[in-house]
Design an enzyme around this catalytic site. Structure first.
Site, PDB file in Angstrom:
ATOM      1  N   TYR A 141      42.750  15.738  40.635  1.00 22.76           N
ATOM      2  CA  TYR A 141      43.813  15.601  41.679  1.00 22.76           C
ATOM      3  C   TYR A 141      43.392  15.047  43.149  1.00 22.76           C
ATOM      4  CZ  TYR A 141      47.586  17.781  38.844  1.00 22.76           C
ATOM      5  OH  TYR A 141      48.409  17.943  37.685  1.00 22.76           O
ATOM      6  N   LYS A 174      47.279  13.313  32.472  1.00 22.73           N
ATOM      7  CA  LYS A 174      45.920  13.254  33.132  1.00 22.73           C
ATOM      8  C   LYS A 174      45.293  14.428  32.502  1.00 22.73           C
ATOM      9  CE  LYS A 174      45.559  16.557  35.142  1.00 22.73           C
ATOM     10  NZ  LYS A 174      45.614  17.958  34.673  1.00 22.73           N
TER      11      LYS A 174
END
Ligand code: NDP
Length: 360
Positions: free
Chosen positions: A213, A129
């Site tokens: 996140y 990510k």
């Protein structure tokens, strides 16, 4: 039988994973899925020991711009010199039968190029990510993997992490009633000179790096997709670090059920990542929620208080993540966090930046 400390850690990580990741193989498969690690930096240093805790995966090749470092790590993982590549000869990996998949652990803007090159070489892709730095690149990555008939998974490790999964389980069970509001934040004080401050490599600031996140957590905690987003960004420290990317972003999301989530991310403060979910009958929080270890869950379930510190040690989160992707490859299954999951976050990040007035 005498168990070493290492054996104990391995058993702990895998039994935790087995509780929460339903697709985990109960037994070692006949042939382990071999991974080529692209970019031997910090996160690769967590992922590789995690792979060693699995029953179905192994590190079989390395890709690096630094031959000395690559040789040292190759010796550690038993990778032969013939399976060490650099960024120029990377495409030759197509001819290496020990490599089934690549793990892309490069700066953000390089994810698209190496995912597409890996797909063309016929290798499955586990990509860190953020998936990439634009919606268009995310779409190109998905298309390239589909065209090559290889799997693409984004390394959203919290989807495979027991404390985060426990929070999801509590919320879905109705234990805190109807979710009303979420707060989440994550940040750190960044050192000058990091590639993360270079927009060409990073795509943007803390939102791409750690704010993602919070964004992703709000989505897996609610099982909903945001329908409205409003955001603000700022630079407070005029010390030269934030010439290209923002220092702070705060954003609010409204979900179809009416849940409102408020999130913050920063490169100006060491802000331990957390989420707190408020429901009509209680609350659940994880703090820390996104660290490599030391996670802790607490909840008020209609008056019943819960306190669940997670004793598992790094790299316990990386084992179930790799184990899951290898299981999907070996059994031709769709990963839990496919490219499309990364694409959704790229779209929301673009929306947050638009709302905050940050140019793409
Ligand atoms: P690092 O800077 O520590 O490592 C990146 C590696 O990429 C370098 O060591 C280098 O490897 C290679 N590289 C190739 N070109 C460049 C370049 N131009 N500049 C810098 N490095 C280059 O970064 P991280 O490991 O912290 O981050 C890598 C990716 O992982 C990012 O996308 C980040 O968002 C993600 N990440 C994910 C985390 C998670 O928990 N899931 C946590 C931290 C990061 P070599 O020397 O071998 O060529």
């Amino acid at each position: 039988m005498t168990l070493t400390r290492r054996d104990f850690g391995k058993i702990g990580a895998l039994s935790l994973a087995a509780r929460f990741v339903p697709t985990l193989d109960a037994q070692a498969s006949a042939r382990k899925t071999g991974y080529a690690i692209i970019g031997l930096g910090r996160i690769a240093g967590h992922f590789m020991p995690g792979v060693q805790l699995t029953t179905n995966s192994s590190v079989t090749a390395l890709v690096s711009g630094h031959p000395d470092k690559a040789a040292r790590i190759a010796a550690q993982y038993g990778v032969p010199a013939s399976s060490i590549y650099n960024y120029d000869n990377f495409d030759e990996i197509a001819h290496n039968p020990t490599v089934d998949a690549v793990y892309v652990a490069l700066p953000n803007s390089m994810h698209a190029e190496y995912t597409i090159r890996a797909a063309k070489a016929g290798k499955h892709v586990l990509c860190e990510k953020p998936m990439c730095t634009s919606v268009a690149d995310a779409e190109r990555m998905i298309a390239a993997c589909k065209a090559a008939n290889v799997k693409l998974m984004i390394a959203y490790r919290c989807h495979y992490e027991p404390t985060n999964l426990r929070a999801v389980e509590l919320i879905r069970s109705g234990a805190i009633g109807q979710v009303q509001a979420i707060e989440s934040a994550f940040g750190f004080s960044i050192a000058p000179g990091e590639w993360r401050l270079d927009k060409k490599l990073a795509g943007g600031g803390p939102l791409y790096d750690v704010g993602i996140y919070c964004l992703n957590a709000c989505r897996y905690l609610t099982s909903e997709e945001p329908e409205n987003i409003a955001a603000f960004a700022s630079v407070i420290d005029k010390d030269g670090r934030f010439k290209e990317v923002e220092e702070n972003v705060g954003w609010t999301m409204r979900f179809p059920s009416g849940i409102v989530a408020s999130c913050n991310t920063t490169y100006g403060s060491n802000l331990t990542g957390f989420f707190r979910v408020h429901g009509s009958k209680g609350w659940v929080q994880a703090q820390p929620a996104f660290n490599y270890d030391g996670l802790a869950l607490a909840a008020d379930l209609n008056g019943k208080m819960i306190d669940e510190p997670n004793p598992a040690k790094d790299p316990y989160q990386f084992a179930p993540q790799a184990e899951h992707f290898s299981h999907c490859i070996q059994n031709n299954l769709e990963p839990k966090t496919p490219g499309e999951e990364g694409l959704r976050d790229m779209r929301y990040i673009a929306e947050i930046y638009r709302s905050a007035g940050i140019a793409a």
